[in-house]
Design a protein around this motif. Structure first.
Motif, PDB file in Angstrom:
ATOM      1  N   ALA A  48       0.842  -1.198   0.000  1.00  0.00           N
ATOM      2  CA  ALA A  48       0.000   0.000   0.000  1.00  0.00           C
ATOM      3  C   ALA A  48       0.874   1.244   0.000  1.00  0.00           C
ATOM      4  O   ALA A  48       0.631   2.197  -0.738  1.00  0.00           O
ATOM      5  CB  ALA A  48      -0.940  -0.005   1.204  1.00  0.00           C
TER       6      ALA A  48
ATOM      7  N   SER B 297       0.962   3.958  -3.013  1.00  0.00           N
ATOM      8  CA  SER B 297       0.485   5.311  -2.744  1.00  0.00           C
ATOM      9  C   SER B 297       1.353   6.362  -3.420  1.00  0.00           C
ATOM     10  O   SER B 297       1.012   7.531  -3.435  1.00  0.00           O
ATOM     11  CB  SER B 297       0.402   5.565  -1.239  1.00  0.00           C
ATOM     12  OG  SER B 297       1.701   5.684  -0.705  1.00  0.00           O
TER      13      SER B 297
ATOM     14  N   GLN C 216     -12.711   1.590  12.402  1.00  0.00           N
ATOM     15  CA  GLN C 216     -12.988   0.526  11.433  1.00  0.00           C
ATOM     16  C   GLN C 216     -14.371   0.630  10.829  1.00  0.00           C
ATOM     17  O   GLN C 216     -14.704  -0.122   9.926  1.00  0.00           O
ATOM     18  CB  GLN C 216     -12.915  -0.835  12.128  1.00  0.00           C
ATOM     19  CG  GLN C 216     -11.551  -1.208  12.619  1.00  0.00           C
ATOM     20  CD  GLN C 216     -11.572  -2.521  13.360  1.00  0.00           C
ATOM     21  OE1 GLN C 216     -12.603  -2.922  13.880  1.00  0.00           O
ATOM     22  NE2 GLN C 216     -10.438  -3.191  13.402  1.00  0.00           N
TER      23      GLN C 216
ATOM     24  N   VAL D 174     -13.040   4.737   6.628  1.00  0.00           N
ATOM     25  CA  VAL D 174     -13.008   3.546   5.783  1.00  0.00           C
ATOM     26  C   VAL D 174     -14.009   3.667   4.627  1.00  0.00           C
ATOM     27  O   VAL D 174     -13.710   3.282   3.499  1.00  0.00           O
ATOM     28  CB  VAL D 174     -13.265   2.264   6.595  1.00  0.00           C
ATOM     29  CG1 VAL D 174     -13.056   1.040   5.744  1.00  0.00           C
ATOM     30  CG2 VAL D 174     -12.346   2.212   7.801  1.00  0.00           C
TER      31      VAL D 174
ATOM     32  N   LEU E 136     -12.451   5.794   2.140  1.00  0.00           N
ATOM     33  CA  LEU E 136     -11.451   5.031   1.371  1.00  0.00           C
ATOM     34  C   LEU E 136     -12.143   4.236   0.261  1.00  0.00           C
ATOM     35  O   LEU E 136     -11.728   4.254  -0.891  1.00  0.00           O
ATOM     36  CB  LEU E 136     -10.703   4.085   2.307  1.00  0.00           C
ATOM     37  CG  LEU E 136      -9.419   3.408   1.824  1.00  0.00           C
ATOM     38  CD1 LEU E 136      -8.701   2.790   3.013  1.00  0.00           C
ATOM     39  CD2 LEU E 136      -9.613   2.361   0.776  1.00  0.00           C
ATOM     40  N   TYR E 137     -13.242   3.575   0.626  1.00  0.00           N
ATOM     41  CA  TYR E 137     -13.950   2.757  -0.367  1.00  0.00           C
ATOM     42  C   TYR E 137     -14.561   3.619  -1.471  1.00  0.00           C
ATOM     43  O   TYR E 137     -14.357   3.354  -2.651  1.00  0.00           O
ATOM     44  CB  TYR E 137     -15.045   1.940   0.329  1.00  0.00           C
ATOM     45  CG  TYR E 137     -15.804   1.047  -0.622  1.00  0.00           C
ATOM     46  CD1 TYR E 137     -15.299  -0.188  -0.990  1.00  0.00           C
ATOM     47  CD2 TYR E 137     -17.013   1.456  -1.177  1.00  0.00           C
ATOM     48  CE1 TYR E 137     -15.975  -1.001  -1.876  1.00  0.00           C
ATOM     49  CE2 TYR E 137     -17.697   0.649  -2.065  1.00  0.00           C
ATOM     50  CZ  TYR E 137     -17.176  -0.576  -2.408  1.00  0.00           C
ATOM     51  OH  TYR E 137     -17.848  -1.371  -3.296  1.00  0.00           O
TER      52      TYR E 137
ATOM     53  N   GLY F 145      -6.267   5.661  -3.044  1.00  0.00           N
ATOM     54  CA  GLY F 145      -6.851   4.840  -1.984  1.00  0.00           C
ATOM     55  C   GLY F 145      -5.784   4.316  -1.036  1.00  0.00           C
ATOM     56  O   GLY F 145      -5.973   4.288   0.175  1.00  0.00           O
ATOM     57  N   SER F 146      -4.633   3.909  -1.611  1.00  0.00           N
ATOM     58  CA  SER F 146      -3.544   3.418  -0.769  1.00  0.00           C
ATOM     59  C   SER F 146      -3.052   4.511   0.168  1.00  0.00           C
ATOM     60  O   SER F 146      -2.731   4.245   1.324  1.00  0.00           O
ATOM     61  CB  SER F 146      -2.382   2.933  -1.635  1.00  0.00           C
ATOM     62  OG  SER F 146      -2.810   1.895  -2.467  1.00  0.00           O
TER      63      SER F 146
ATOM     64  N   GLY G 253      -5.296   4.643   2.951  1.00  0.00           N
ATOM     65  CA  GLY G 253      -5.032   3.484   3.794  1.00  0.00           C
ATOM     66  C   GLY G 253      -3.823   3.696   4.688  1.00  0.00           C
ATOM     67  O   GLY G 253      -3.856   3.377   5.883  1.00  0.00           O
TER      68      GLY G 253
ATOM     69  N   PHE H  60      -3.683   3.811   8.646  1.00  0.00           N
ATOM     70  CA  PHE H  60      -2.781   2.901   9.360  1.00  0.00           C
ATOM     71  C   PHE H  60      -1.949   3.666  10.382  1.00  0.00           C
ATOM     72  O   PHE H  60      -1.820   3.250  11.540  1.00  0.00           O
ATOM     73  CB  PHE H  60      -1.877   2.196   8.342  1.00  0.00           C
ATOM     74  CG  PHE H  60      -0.814   1.332   8.952  1.00  0.00           C
ATOM     75  CD1 PHE H  60      -1.144   0.128   9.552  1.00  0.00           C
ATOM     76  CD2 PHE H  60       0.514   1.729   8.935  1.00  0.00           C
ATOM     77  CE1 PHE H  60      -0.163  -0.659  10.122  1.00  0.00           C
ATOM     78  CE2 PHE H  60       1.499   0.948   9.501  1.00  0.00           C
ATOM     79  CZ  PHE H  60       1.161  -0.255  10.099  1.00  0.00           C
TER      80      PHE H  60
END
Lengths: 296, 424
Positions: free
Chosen positions: A40, A44, A233, A254, A257-258, A270-271, A274, A278
């Protein structure tokens, strides 16, 4: 002095245990956790739609694009809101109910089950059920409004109320889980301490304030941890309710992100989301462990 | 002991025989894997029949149908296409996604295999599945975006739909409907793309093909240019009248179509297939009958550079993936032959792409759409498809935000141009 215990541990077979038992876990962890995170981070840096090999290196631009997106800040705000509501409304509610239901009395178990029931429901099913409850034409909320002769609001269709509606569902769904944590802790509590305080003439508020709640601190810390991680989450409850809309007003990190990474086939972008998520999670987990959960 | 040996032997022989048969079968059999997203069981049934007919005529070929839901299909496709086990025939809306698939080399160049066959197909439809003279797939259906209306509700407000020719006529109709206590327009705002029809069709009317092509080249300010700002402004004129049903930003498209089918709103801007879909999605599964449902083309904008005959809509088709067996193309040619298309047209499932197959249309509405499309010199594919998902979804967002009042027309146009620049 230091090398000695190591040598002894080698001799008593710990090394063999290490060699035998570490690799499987290590391989799994590397394959399914470390590598994807590394990938990821690598993706990115590219402007890439997921086809073929990523070639268009754009450095940190994806991170800049994410930070420039208004929806990202809305999602971050919403995650903050979820945490705030979890801590200020859900936790006290769960604690109060737990204190009431931890005692043995007729119907206690039935009530416990009743409050725990929403937690058992699948998130998607809950979201669907509540999208009907909130429906401005046929929903339960609408019927209540109509009973008073008023025009029902469409809670999920307005940028002002959509997030509020989602928050209500979150509290409804998860308070039972936290209540169960507290009940378990209360039942495992040393009754002698409570008895002793009673004999010393402590009133019920005093008992709670000085004995019961301090004994619950480890569970409260755990519950707070779950609430915050759960907020970071949260995805499958939001999708059937609002899909993060209207105008991104109810996106979580999240679902953002989707919606903005995956369904737009912007793998790099998207990465980047992510990776940001993280970093937030890791920072939180370590800080929290360090500051609040040192003893456990 | 002896018994046991005999038993084992017997089993071994049997197993060997089974394997031999299986191997023989595998050698003769080619499986064509066909991935589709069609959710209408009536249509899938006809497709199945077509597949079985083909299998009967071509021994040794097996057609295997696989289904994925629309959104799931879009999300999984890049991964599916890059696996070794990819399907051979896949669904496509052409446009930007097709372009990136071609560039990634996951599609088969079928130019030679469809030589001659291509002549039976409407050239404009075939062109969208080609690039630089190479053909990668075949179209199957066309659709047009326009207004469906409820004749009873229009009559209640004394609005004559036949007179709605310009944007101002539409605004006047909305006012009249509101005054009569009728919900003027229903839209599935939660899905966003039903709202993007307004913004993009206005752009088609205001700037015509020239403006769109110029924006793609980044000329005249690209998508932040005058045409696209004006589309937003005119759309905002409509939005300011509050023409949509209460809570429209929370309605998904199927809900909105059902709402129209239930006779609760006077108009809906929709894809021509909604004419049939509203029946299936209405609460009573009957919906609006032939005598209560009407259609008018998207109104023109006075002074606009687009022709009144220009259309916005979809061109959908099938692509052949890299190293698919030649039977896949052969089946596709069979599937898009005049016979099958005539049959699908007769069921009013689609506006066919094969020349002459529209004779099969036996419904005046479908015939009218087919005529519109035949007359159209500029058929604009849906923006959210033709611009690819990364930019297309921003167009959808922007249209929904104008409708929700959280973006000005200028901000919307700027956001789309910014996305276009980021993506390209």
């Amino acid at each position: 002095m230091a090398p000695l215990p190591v040598r002894r541990s080698l001799r008593d077979g710990r090394f063999a245990v290490l060699v035998l038992f570490l690799p499987p876990a290590l391989v799994l962890f590397t394959l399914f956790v470390v590598l994807p995170i590394g990938e990821a981070a690598w993706y990115s840096g590219f402007n890439w739609n997921g086809f073929g090999k990523p070639t268009n290196w754009i450095g940190l631009d994806n991170y800049r694009f994410v930070l420039e997106t208004r929806a990202f800040w809305l999602a971050l705000r919403n995650n903050g809101l979820i945490i705030a509501v979890s801590l200020l409304i859900q936790l006290p509610l769960a604690l109060a109910l737990a204190l009431a239901l931890a005692e043995r009395f007729r119907g206690a178990i039935a009530l416990r089950m009743l409050f725990f029931l929403p937690y058992i429901l699948a998130e998607i099913a809950t979201g669907l059920i509540f999208s009907f409850v909130y429906d401005g034409d046929y929903g339960l909320v609408a019927s209540i409004w109509h009973a008073f002769g008023a025009e029902a609001p469409y809670l999920l269709a307005s940028t002002d109320t959509a997030m509020l509606a989602v928050l209500i569902v979150i509290v409804w769904k998860y308070f039972g889980f936290h209540m169960m944590l507290f009940i378990a802790a209360l039942q495992g509590m040393d009754r002698n301490l409570v008895e002793a305080a009673r004999i010393d003439g402590a009133t019920r508020p005093q008992l709670l304030r000085y004995v019961v709640i301090p004994l619950l601190y480890p569970t409260i810390r755990l519950s707070v941890f779950f609430a915050i991680v759960g907020s970071l989450q949260l995805f499958d409850l939001v999708m059937p309710l609002t899909r993060g809309g209207p105008a991104d007003s109810s996106n979580t990190m999240v679902s953002f992100l989707y919606n903005n990474g995956i369904s737009r086939m912007r793998v790099g972008y998207g990465s980047a989301i992510g990776v940001i998520l993280f970093v937030i999670c890791v920072t939180f987990a370590f800080t929290y462990k360090r500051w609040f959960m040192r003893d456990e | 002991m002896g018994l046991l040996t005999a038993g084992v032997l017997q089993r071994l022989v049997l197993a060997a025989a089974v394997m031999a048969v299986a191997a023989a079968g595998a050698a003769a059999e080619t499986t064509v894997k066909w991935l589709h997203i069609e959710a209408n069981p009536a249509q899938v049934k006809i497709w199945e029949e077509v597949a079985r007919t083909y299998e009967a005529a071509h021994p040794g070929v097996k057609i295997e149908m696989q289904f994925l839901e629309n959104e799931a299909y879009k999300a999984k496709l890049p991964t599916i296409l890059q696996s070794k086990d990819r399907p051979h025939i896949i669904y496509s809306w052409a446009g930007g996604v097709l372009k990136s698939q071609i560039e990634a080399g996951v599609l088969e160049d079928i130019t030679d295999q469809v030589k001659g066959f291509g002549d039976t197909i409407t050239p404009a439809a075939l062109a969208v599945f080609s690039q630089n003279g190479h053909v990668y797939g075949l179209p199957i259906a066309l659709s047009q975006v326009g207004f469906l209306y409820n004749k009873d509700l229009m009559a209640k407000a004394k609005v004559d739909a036949a007179t709605i020719k310009t944007w101002d006529d539409l605004l006047a109709a909305v006012k009249a409907l509101k005054a009569a206590g009728v919900t003027p327009i229903v839209v599935g705002g939660a899905d966003k793309w039903p709202l993007h029809f307004y913004w993009t069709h206005l752009a088609v009317r205001i700037g015509g093909k020239a403006a769109f092509d110029a924006a793609l080249r980044g000329e005249n300010g690209g998508f932040a240019g005058a045409t696209f700002q004006q589309s937003g402004e005119l759309f905002k004129q409509l939005v300011d009248l509050q023409p949509f049903q209460n809570g429209f930003l929370g309605f998904k498209n199927p809900q909105a179509v059902g709402y129209f089918g239930d006779g609760k709103a006077a108009m809906t801007l929709a894809i021509s297939t909604t004419y049939h879909l509203q029946r299936a999605l209405a609460a009573d599964k009957v919906g609006l009958g032939e005598d209560t449902i009407g259609w008018f083309d998207f109104p023109v904008v006075p002074g606009g550079k687009g022709e009144p005959s220009d259309t916005l809509g979809g061109i959908t088709g099938w692509l052949i993936t890299k190293s698919a067996p030649k039977e896949a193309v052969d089946f596709l040619k069979f599937f898009i032959s005049g016979d099958v298309q005539t049959r699908l047209a007769a069921g009013n499932f689609l506006i066919p792409v094969v020349k002459g197959a529209d004779a099969g249309l036996n419904n005046s509405f479908m015939k009218r759409i087919a005529e519109n499309l035949a007359k159209s010199n500029y058929h604009q594919n849906f923006y959210d498809q033709s611009l690819g998902p990364s930019v297309g979804r921003v167009v959808n967002d922007a249209a929904a935000e104008i409708a929700g009042g959280s973006m000005t027309p200028q901000q919307a146009a700027t956001a789309i141009e910014a996305a276009w620049k980021q993506g390209n």
